[in-house]
Write an enzyme that holds these catalytic residues in place. Sequence first.
Site, short mmCIF file in Angstrom:
data_model
loop_
_atom_site.label_atom_id
_atom_site.label_comp_id
_atom_site.label_asym_id
_atom_site.label_seq_id
_atom_site.Cartn_x
_atom_site.Cartn_y
_atom_site.Cartn_z
N CYS A 33 5.97 -0.11 7.36
CA CYS A 33 5.58 1.07 6.58
C CYS A 33 6.78 1.51 5.76
O CYS A 33 7.90 1.56 6.27
CB CYS A 33 5.14 2.17 7.53
SG CYS A 33 4.64 3.69 6.72
N LEU A 34 6.53 1.84 4.49
CA LEU A 34 7.62 2.27 3.61
C LEU A 34 8.29 3.55 4.10
O LEU A 34 9.44 3.81 3.77
CB LEU A 34 7.10 2.47 2.18
CG LEU A 34 6.60 1.18 1.49
CD1 LEU A 34 6.03 1.52 0.11
CD2 LEU A 34 7.71 0.16 1.37
N HIS A 41 -2.98 6.95 7.11
CA HIS A 41 -2.01 7.90 6.55
C HIS A 41 -2.69 9.18 6.09
O HIS A 41 -2.17 10.28 6.28
CB HIS A 41 -1.28 7.30 5.34
CG HIS A 41 -0.02 6.60 5.67
ND1 HIS A 41 1.06 7.21 6.27
CD2 HIS A 41 0.37 5.32 5.45
CE1 HIS A 41 2.04 6.34 6.42
NE2 HIS A 41 1.65 5.18 5.94
N GLY A 68 0.84 -1.19 0.00
CA GLY A 68 0.00 0.00 0.00
C GLY A 68 0.87 1.24 0.00
O GLY A 68 2.04 1.18 0.39
N HIS A 111 -4.54 0.90 7.23
CA HIS A 111 -3.22 1.52 7.39
C HIS A 111 -3.10 2.72 6.45
O HIS A 111 -2.66 3.80 6.85
CB HIS A 111 -2.14 0.47 7.08
CG HIS A 111 -0.73 0.95 7.19
ND1 HIS A 111 0.11 0.56 8.20
CD2 HIS A 111 -0.01 1.80 6.41
CE1 HIS A 111 1.30 1.15 8.03
NE2 HIS A 111 1.24 1.91 6.94
N GLU A 112 -3.52 2.54 5.19
CA GLU A 112 -3.41 3.65 4.22
C GLU A 112 -4.39 4.78 4.53
O GLU A 112 -4.04 5.96 4.40
CB GLU A 112 -3.61 3.13 2.78
CG GLU A 112 -2.58 2.11 2.33
CD GLU A 112 -1.13 2.47 2.66
OE1 GLU A 112 -0.74 3.64 2.58
OE2 GLU A 112 -0.37 1.55 3.02
N GLN A 140 3.04 9.84 1.51
CA GLN A 140 4.31 9.11 1.51
C GLN A 140 5.19 9.47 0.31
O GLN A 140 6.37 9.11 0.29
CB GLN A 140 4.08 7.60 1.54
CG GLN A 140 3.49 7.15 2.87
CD GLN A 140 3.30 5.66 2.87
OE1 GLN A 140 2.31 5.13 2.38
NE2 GLN A 140 4.30 4.96 3.39
#
Length: 161
Positions: free
Chosen positions: A90-91, A136, A46, A132-133, A51
Amino acid sequence: MAVRKIVMYPADVLEQKCEPVTVFDKKLGKLLDDMYDTMVENDGVGLAAPQIGINKQIAVVDIDGEEGTIEMINPEIIGSSGEQTGAEGCLSFPGLYGEVTRPYSVKIRAKNRKGKTFELEAEEFLARAVQHEIDHLNGILFTSKVTKYIEEEELEELYSE
């Protein structure tokens, strides 16, 4: 294919509530394509617009399931049930993993790249990735929900069983 640079914590954009998308045009389509390419290139499941430094309510999720790529614009969770606890990463936090408890299933309403509203019901890992997204987009980072941090070696053991 255009891969964008991932923004790392503690960049301010990661903790801001994102602006809703109001224009659905070719530029938005290109951004969604770039986000997908960036997510895949970085082995993510995701990616949210903040991000890559963009303060807009846009996210993509692809867990290699039958749903394929899910593009969510201005998404909102309209229902949830149950509970699940699992590992998340997480990226924007490379090498950091933790246990997070979230609803087992969620129902969301969002728009697609053409501005058409759709609803999606997700369970298990897909529900976790979608939540999760969406977090964000509201400036909420998974680190604020971690109950226990997990070392990368422990993570590999969890998934090799």
